[in-house]
Design a protein around this motif. Structure first.
Motif, PDB file in Angstrom:
ATOM      1  N   VAL A 183      -2.218   8.121   3.956  1.00 27.09           N
ATOM      2  CA  VAL A 183      -2.105   6.672   3.892  1.00 27.09           C
ATOM      3  C   VAL A 183      -1.426   6.137   5.155  1.00 27.09           C
ATOM      4  O   VAL A 183      -1.859   5.140   5.737  1.00 27.09           O
ATOM      5  N   TYR A 184      -0.371   6.814   5.594  1.00 31.98           N
ATOM      6  CA  TYR A 184       0.293   6.412   6.835  1.00 31.98           C
ATOM      7  C   TYR A 184      -0.657   6.506   8.018  1.00 31.98           C
ATOM      8  O   TYR A 184      -0.685   5.634   8.888  1.00 31.98           O
ATOM      9  N   ALA A 185      -1.449   7.573   8.038  1.00 29.07           N
ATOM     10  CA  ALA A 185      -2.411   7.744   9.128  1.00 29.07           C
ATOM     11  C   ALA A 185      -3.440   6.614   9.110  1.00 29.07           C
ATOM     12  O   ALA A 185      -3.801   6.073  10.160  1.00 29.07           O
ATOM     13  N   ASP A 186      -3.920   6.244   7.920  1.00 30.60           N
ATOM     14  CA  ASP A 186      -4.901   5.160   7.802  1.00 30.60           C
ATOM     15  C   ASP A 186      -4.334   3.827   8.281  1.00 30.60           C
ATOM     16  O   ASP A 186      -5.067   2.970   8.772  1.00 30.60           O
ATOM     17  N   ARG A 218       0.826  -1.214   0.000  1.00 30.09           N
ATOM     18  CA  ARG A 218       0.000   0.000   0.000  1.00 30.09           C
ATOM     19  C   ARG A 218       0.858   1.260   0.000  1.00 30.09           C
ATOM     20  O   ARG A 218       0.605   2.204  -0.745  1.00 30.09           O
ATOM     21  N   LEU A 219       1.888   1.266   0.837  1.00 34.30           N
ATOM     22  CA  LEU A 219       2.751   2.439   0.922  1.00 34.30           C
ATOM     23  C   LEU A 219       3.519   2.655  -0.383  1.00 34.30           C
ATOM     24  O   LEU A 219       3.628   3.779  -0.874  1.00 34.30           O
ATOM     25  N   ALA A 220       4.038   1.588  -0.948  1.00 33.95           N
ATOM     26  CA  ALA A 220       4.795   1.698  -2.195  1.00 33.95           C
ATOM     27  C   ALA A 220       3.890   2.153  -3.338  1.00 33.95           C
ATOM     28  O   ALA A 220       4.275   3.001  -4.149  1.00 33.95           O
ATOM     29  N   SER A 221       2.678   1.602  -3.407  1.00 36.12           N
ATOM     30  CA  SER A 221       1.736   2.006  -4.458  1.00 36.12           C
ATOM     31  C   SER A 221       1.334   3.472  -4.301  1.00 36.12           C
ATOM     32  O   SER A 221       1.258   4.213  -5.282  1.00 36.12           O
ATOM     33  N   ALA A 222       1.088   3.871  -3.055  1.00 41.97           N
ATOM     34  CA  ALA A 222       0.707   5.253  -2.804  1.00 41.97           C
ATOM     35  C   ALA A 222       1.836   6.214  -3.156  1.00 41.97           C
ATOM     36  O   ALA A 222       1.607   7.276  -3.748  1.00 41.97           O
ATOM     37  N   TYR A 223       3.051   5.826  -2.800  1.00 36.57           N
ATOM     38  CA  TYR A 223       4.192   6.695  -3.100  1.00 36.57           C
ATOM     39  C   TYR A 223       4.398   6.810  -4.605  1.00 36.57           C
ATOM     40  O   TYR A 223       4.615   7.903  -5.135  1.00 36.57           O
ATOM     41  N   LYS A 224       4.316   5.702  -5.303  1.00 37.20           N
ATOM     42  CA  LYS A 224       4.485   5.715  -6.753  1.00 37.20           C
ATOM     43  C   LYS A 224       3.421   6.598  -7.407  1.00 37.20           C
ATOM     44  O   LYS A 224       3.710   7.371  -8.324  1.00 37.20           O
ATOM     45  N   ALA A 225       2.185   6.504  -6.910  1.00 35.73           N
ATOM     46  CA  ALA A 225       1.106   7.319  -7.463  1.00 35.73           C
ATOM     47  C   ALA A 225       1.330   8.801  -7.183  1.00 35.73           C
ATOM     48  O   ALA A 225       1.081   9.661  -8.043  1.00 35.73           O
ATOM     49  N   ALA A 226       1.795   9.110  -5.975  1.00 36.60           N
ATOM     50  CA  ALA A 226       2.030  10.506  -5.614  1.00 36.60           C
ATOM     51  C   ALA A 226       3.124  11.125  -6.473  1.00 36.60           C
ATOM     52  O   ALA A 226       2.992  12.261  -6.945  1.00 36.60           O
ATOM     53  N   LEU A 256       4.444   0.828  13.123  1.00 43.80           N
ATOM     54  CA  LEU A 256       4.670   1.423  11.815  1.00 43.80           C
ATOM     55  C   LEU A 256       4.977   2.899  12.026  1.00 43.80           C
ATOM     56  O   LEU A 256       4.121   3.661  12.456  1.00 43.80           O
ATOM     57  N   LEU A 257       6.218   3.297  11.748  1.00 40.58           N
ATOM     58  CA  LEU A 257       6.638   4.670  11.973  1.00 40.58           C
ATOM     59  C   LEU A 257       6.280   5.542  10.766  1.00 40.58           C
ATOM     60  O   LEU A 257       6.440   5.127   9.622  1.00 40.58           O
ATOM     61  N   SER A 258       5.848   6.752  11.034  1.00 39.47           N
ATOM     62  CA  SER A 258       5.501   7.676   9.958  1.00 39.47           C
ATOM     63  C   SER A 258       6.757   8.275   9.347  1.00 39.47           C
ATOM     64  O   SER A 258       7.841   8.251   9.939  1.00 39.47           O
ATOM     65  N   ALA A 259       6.595   8.834   8.163  1.00 40.94           N
ATOM     66  CA  ALA A 259       7.715   9.510   7.514  1.00 40.94           C
ATOM     67  C   ALA A 259       8.180  10.689   8.358  1.00 40.94           C
ATOM     68  O   ALA A 259       9.379  10.943   8.479  1.00 40.94           O
ATOM     69  N   GLN A 260       7.219  11.430   8.950  1.00 41.14           N
ATOM     70  CA  GLN A 260       7.601  12.574   9.788  1.00 41.14           C
ATOM     71  C   GLN A 260       8.487  12.146  10.933  1.00 41.14           C
ATOM     72  O   GLN A 260       9.452  12.830  11.284  1.00 41.14           O
ATOM     73  N   TYR A 261       8.185  11.008  11.518  1.00 39.96           N
ATOM     74  CA  TYR A 261       8.999  10.493  12.615  1.00 39.96           C
ATOM     75  C   TYR A 261      10.415  10.213  12.130  1.00 39.96           C
ATOM     76  O   TYR A 261      11.401  10.571  12.785  1.00 39.96           O
ATOM     77  N   LEU A 262      10.521   9.622  10.959  1.00 39.18           N
ATOM     78  CA  LEU A 262      11.829   9.215  10.442  1.00 39.18           C
ATOM     79  C   LEU A 262      12.618  10.367   9.844  1.00 39.18           C
ATOM     80  O   LEU A 262      13.825  10.244   9.633  1.00 39.18           O
ATOM     81  N   TYR A 263      11.959  11.488   9.554  1.00 32.68           N
ATOM     82  CA  TYR A 263      12.686  12.673   9.094  1.00 32.68           C
ATOM     83  C   TYR A 263      13.366  13.385  10.260  1.00 32.68           C
ATOM     84  O   TYR A 263      14.202  14.265  10.051  1.00 32.68           O
TER      85      TYR A 263
END
Length: 413
Positions: free
Chosen positions: A158-161, A57-65, A306-313
């Motif tokens: 998507v991360y929030a979901d 899901r994350l990879a598909s969402a990122y590719k679409a974005a 599952l860590l969010s992107a904001q957390y990892l930034y």
């Protein structure tokens, strides 16, 4: 501002549609960071399947974005580009200005249409416009860079979901992206202008692909141009010194070699706190939230999250997670490799390609369990040579070589 909002809403719709269809369509198959052979979850198939679905899901969402943003960019620029592991890329709301901080090349690139007068470039006007954009760039804070990134905004939902953990780390990203350029963590407007002015004095102009003198280039040959602005030669060393305390504390905490951690950060992101890859992986140590991130959080908090992107930034959090994952690899999953040096070589390669994939260098198939006996029957030097010559991907072979060279450098610091 209205156009900016429409752009973000459009991206979000595209991403949500892609994410909802990701599992059904098989997702986006990722090889580089295929770390699904997690030792912490190998006996819990249902959880492992959940991780796989989340990654899809994350990879598909990122590719679409990224695809949606590329379509927006192509309306204004012939070669669309978004942020990656070593380049932070940002556009103005109307896409007329492109700004890039290239952490690997240690330079800033600002591109826009040239200002011409009487058929010739108006240097004074151009320098003023570029200088203004440069001031904005060096004054940008991590929090603002993340919030103003259309791709990141689109996938945040998507991360929030998926229930990604964000926590207080989001609130700690108020520091400057390029804080190492300043003595103060909160430079004044005058200090920002002074630093931008000093940087501009060494700028050069890249006018499309032409080598002729810019002053003699007629308007008809093109409009867009790029100012290439070198950053100080000692900037990277300053960045290393900035991260050294948190690297040292986490290396001690997780029984790791400090120079190895620093070398991995350098190789993964060139110290770009906004690093992002297509996997997607985020931050200084390029953590994949649904795989390495879960292994690390199990080690850190006794519960996989599952860590969010904001957390990892957040640089401090990212280094903590990356160090925890290295600990898991070396002391847990790869503990059956008896020689410590051989295990270190394998760990570094596995951080890049996944432990099962690395096994192909020894037995021709993706099975770490079957490869252990072969590895244990070799000297560390032979293990290293096998990895450098026969690791299944050229990227992994080069990655291992780069990390070891940089480790030698950081060991001397």
């Amino acid at each position: 501002m209205g156009e900016h909002l429409v752009r973000r809403l459009t991206l979000l719709v595209v991403v949500l549609l892609a994410a909802s269809n990701g599992a059904a369509n098989g997702g986006w198959v990722i090889d580089r960071d295929d770390r699904g052979d997690s030792p912490l979850l190998k006996d819990r198939k249902s959880i492992a399947m959940t991780e796989q679905e989340q990654q899809q899901r994350l990879a598909s969402a990122y590719k679409a974005a990224v695809g949606a943003e590329y379509r927006n960019i192509r309306q204004h620029w012939s070669a669309p580009e978004t942020s990656n592991q070593t380049r932070w890329v940002a556009y103005s709301d109307d896409y007329q200005v492109k700004k890039v901080v290239d952490f690997k090349s240690n330079q800033i690139e600002i591109s826009m249409e040239g200002v011409f007068s009487g058929g010739r470039l108006d240097f004074a006007a151009m320098n003023k416009k570029v200088g203004s954009e440069l001031e904005k760039t060096v004054a940008t804070r991590l929090k603002d860079a993340i919030e103003n990134d259309p791709v990141q905004t689109a996938i945040n939902q998507v991360y929030a979901d998926l229930g990604a953990a964000s926590g207080a780390a989001q609130l700690e990203t108020s520091e400057l992206v390029l804080k190492e350029l300043f003595r103060s963590a909160n430079p004044s407007a005058a200090e920002i202008r002074r630093e931008a002015g000093a940087l501009m004095r060494n700028a050069s102009i890249r006018y499309q692909a032409l080598n002729a003198s810019v002053a003699s280039v007629p308007v008809s040959l093109g409009k867009k141009m790029t100012y290439v602005i070198p950053m100080p030669d000692n900037r990277i060393r300053r960045k290393v010194m900035e991260f050294q305390p948190v690297v040292r504390s986490n290396a001690k905490r997780f029984d790791l070699s400090e120079d190895v951690v620093m070398a991995i950060i350098h190789t993964e992101s060139h110290f770009n706190p906004l690093a992002r890859s297509h996997v997607p992986a985020f931050g200084l140590m390029q953590i994949v939230p649904s795989t390495a991130g879960r292994d690390a959080t199990r080690e850190l908090y006794q519960k996989p999250s599952l860590l969010s992107a904001q957390y990892l930034y957040n640089p401090k959090k990212n280094i903590e997670v990356g160090a925890a994952y290295l600990h898991v690899l070396y002391y847990d999953y790869l503990k059956s490799i008896k020689n410590p040096q051989s295990r270190l070589y394998y760990t570094i390669a596995a951080y890049n390609a996944g432990a099962s994939n690395v096994a192909k260098a020894f037995i021709g198939k993706a099975s770490f369990t079957d490869a252990v006996e072969v590895v244990n029957g070799m000297t560390p030097d032979l293990v290293l040579q096998r990895l450098l010559k026969q690791a299944p991907h050229k990227e992994t072979r080069q990655y291992l070589e780069k990390v070891l060279k940089r480790r030698a450098y950081y060991a001397k610091m």
